[in-house]
Design a protein around this motif. Structure first.
Motif, PDB file in Angstrom:
ATOM      1  N   SER A 136      38.130  16.498  63.891  1.00  0.00           N
ATOM      2  CA  SER A 136      38.324  17.834  64.479  1.00  0.00           C
ATOM      3  C   SER A 136      39.266  18.662  63.615  1.00  0.00           C
ATOM      4  N   ARG A 137      40.267  17.980  63.062  1.00  0.00           N
ATOM      5  CA  ARG A 137      41.197  18.705  62.198  1.00  0.00           C
ATOM      6  C   ARG A 137      40.465  19.178  60.944  1.00  0.00           C
TER       7      ARG A 137
ATOM      8  N   MET B  36      35.146  19.795  71.322  1.00  0.00           N
ATOM      9  CA  MET B  36      36.320  18.985  71.017  1.00  0.00           C
ATOM     10  C   MET B  36      37.176  19.752  70.029  1.00  0.00           C
ATOM     11  N   THR B  37      37.927  20.740  70.562  1.00  0.00           N
ATOM     12  CA  THR B  37      38.758  21.564  69.690  1.00  0.00           C
ATOM     13  C   THR B  37      39.879  20.709  69.107  1.00  0.00           C
ATOM     14  N   LEU B  38      40.516  21.249  68.071  1.00  0.00           N
ATOM     15  CA  LEU B  38      41.654  20.560  67.476  1.00  0.00           C
ATOM     16  C   LEU B  38      42.715  20.316  68.543  1.00  0.00           C
ATOM     17  N   LEU B  39      42.985  21.342  69.362  1.00  0.00           N
ATOM     18  CA  LEU B  39      43.960  21.233  70.451  1.00  0.00           C
ATOM     19  C   LEU B  39      43.649  20.034  71.340  1.00  0.00           C
TER      20      LEU B  39
ATOM     21  N   ASP C 105      35.134  27.144  75.188  1.00  0.00           N
ATOM     22  CA  ASP C 105      35.083  25.886  74.423  1.00  0.00           C
ATOM     23  C   ASP C 105      35.105  24.685  75.371  1.00  0.00           C
ATOM     24  N   LEU C 106      35.978  24.750  76.378  1.00  0.00           N
ATOM     25  CA  LEU C 106      36.058  23.642  77.333  1.00  0.00           C
ATOM     26  C   LEU C 106      34.718  23.513  78.066  1.00  0.00           C
ATOM     27  N   ALA C 107      34.179  24.646  78.525  1.00  0.00           N
ATOM     28  CA  ALA C 107      32.908  24.611  79.265  1.00  0.00           C
ATOM     29  C   ALA C 107      31.790  24.030  78.390  1.00  0.00           C
TER      30      ALA C 107
END
Lengths: 347, 347
Positions: free
Chosen positions: B193-194, B266-269, B260-262
């Motif tokens: 992800s990073r 898989m965000t970096l956060l 993004d959550l919806a």
């Protein structure tokens, strides 16, 4: 002696085309290696583009680009014509990958289309989200990647040729949109359909590649003759395409036939038929098309035969356009032979 | 004196950016006129691109490209930096139009996304075929057209800058695909992800535009410092993006938050949180994500506060990377100010 020259130009063209194939392979292999090193998934898009390129295809645009270049006296050893023709094939790969999403076409060059294969993989693996959106998303990005690669290969072009490249890539997108819009709106306007055919098939497949090759060879003076040859042969090419889709053999075509009719595509063939035949007009003005009835009527009305005659006339016009062109006689004959192959193919 | 210089560089940059805006307008207006002349429908794609460009946006990539060019001592009168930065904004417009199809995002820059608007028009007019396929097809072609336009504007670049352009355009597509694949497969790998964040946001938005500008100015020696600045600030930029999506205000963002959550992105956060917090890991490993629970846990765990500290550290690293860079002090300060604006924005 003339004969030897005639025999000479095709091997010369095929030799350059062979280098175009090697260039495509080397470029795509290097990209695959680069991105696979990041993550196993890194190569998925490169593979999608590579599979389509390797699945074959007529290589029509490279053939006309290389022919325009050599007929104009370009140096066969010039690597720029190799990069340029390889780039054109990647522009085409991108257009095919995106068009198959637009048309919901499941088969391309005898294999599943990019979006079809990835939609199926998503479903089979039970991944998150909607399989169709994922599969079409992969196809959108694979087409985008092919465009970026084409652009990188075209970076070698000098300004004048670069200009022609820009016109070609813009025309194909606009023509593609008009094709989709006319189908959606059910417009039966032979003039507009003819323009779309000229723009997205004629110019894109034959006229602009020839002009691009000639311009790269420093012979913009050939633009006029190549334009007349390309526009006439381009229309013949499109009419043959339409005939293959309407009445052709799927096995030979390597893609679904009858697809344009099923998609309510107002092809040039259909637009001309609708203008000339009341039964066809009634059939295409119906909210849902009766594809079998349309196909039968196109043949029964004698219209397909008329189109064959129109193709003959367009081929004659294309060949005639070269008679006064300041190019070697061997190339005049080679381009005339290519016109026959394009206009009378079965795929 | 130093102060005056400091005051001097931003107006200089904004003046070039103003010319970039005028270039975009003139280019798109000319294209609109050209294609509208063919048929009323001819301008639909051009309008879709133009509407998005006119709807605003941060113009982040032009800003860093122009700053890299001017900081490297490039001539502000050089029209190539104007074309280059305008081209970057069109690459971005294309990416946004296609991403909104991939993400099924309905809102962009406070207006309906291209695919949303055209899907709705198709339905409202009762045209042939499926409204979604038509609307997404128009978006695919509008994005393609923006890419072709970007490519035409980049044709002015000399080989070295052209090379950087090719790397930038390839990285963004590969990064976009990995983003989609990681979301679909539900991979919780912070390292991957990073890398995706670095590739598709950091490099694409900051590092490569700076490098492109510096290379066009003939200063490849700045690549190292700009790379360190760009990678650090790019990660801060992405983390801010993720925070805005996870906990931000929709009105300020001008786009849906929580998207993004919806979308199971898989965000970096999220990848970092999943590694650090068992509750977050359990929530992202669930077949369907509980978005509210995730958002609450990110805050309750003190993780968002930790990310703010990480952003602070990244900004310090970015600013530090410029200290030894052989550029004018006024530009060192300007780039440091830009880092603060990027890392602490609310949209």
């Amino acid at each position: 002696m003339t004969e030897t020259t005639t025999l000479g130009v095709r091997p010369l063209r095929l030799d350059v085309i062979e280098r175009v194939e090697r260039r495509l392979t080397a470029f795509l292999d290097a990209e695959r290696e680069r991105w696979a090193a990041v993550d196993g998934r890194g190569a998925v898009l490169v593979d999608a583009v590579t599979d389509l390129v390797r699945a074959g295809g007529k290589r029509l645009r490279p053939a006309f680009c290389v022919s325009g270049f050599l007929a104009a006296g370009g140096d066969p050893a010039d690597e720029r014509i190799v990069d340029c023709a390889a780039g054109l094939e990647l522009v085409h790969a991108s257009a095919l990958i995106h068009d198959d999403v637009l048309d919901d076409a499941e088969l391309r060059r005898g294999k599943p289309a990019v979006h079809t294969r990835h939609t199926a993989e998503h479903a089979a693996r039970g991944w998150h989200g909607e399989s169709r959106r994922y599969g079409e998303g992969v196809a959108i990005l694979a087409g985008d990647l092919a465009t970026m690669y084409a652009d990188r290969l075209a970076a070698c072009l000098p300004p004048a040729a670069r200009q022609v490249w820009g016109v070609l890539t813009t025309e194909v997108v606009i023509g593609q949109y008009l094709d989709v819009a006319v189908a959606a709106e059910g417009v039966a306007d032979p003039e507009l359909s003819r323009w779309v055919a000229v723009c997205k098939s004629g110019r894109y497949s034959i006229h602009r590649p020839l002009e691009l090759g000639a311009t790269l060879a420093g012979r913009p003076d050939l633009a006029g003759a190549f334009a007349e040859y390309g526009e006439a042969l381009g229309e013949a090419f499109q009419l043959r395409d339409d005939l293959i889709d309407a009445c052709g053999d799927q096995a030979a075509a390597g893609k679904p036939v009858g697809h344009d009719l099923a998609q309510h595509k107002m092809t040039l063939l259909l637009a001309l038929a609708a203008r000339r035949d009341e039964e066809v007009r009634a059939l295409v003005e119906a909210p849902r098309w009766d594809v079998d009835a349309l196909r039968e009527r196109l043949v029964a009305s004698g219209f397909t035969a008329e189109i064959e005659r129109r193709i003959d006339a367009l081929v004659d016009r294309a060949r005639g356009a070269l008679e006064a062109a300041p190019i070697d006689g061997a190339w005049r004959r080679e381009l005339a032979d290519m016109a026959l192959e394009v206009a009378y193919r079965d795929r």
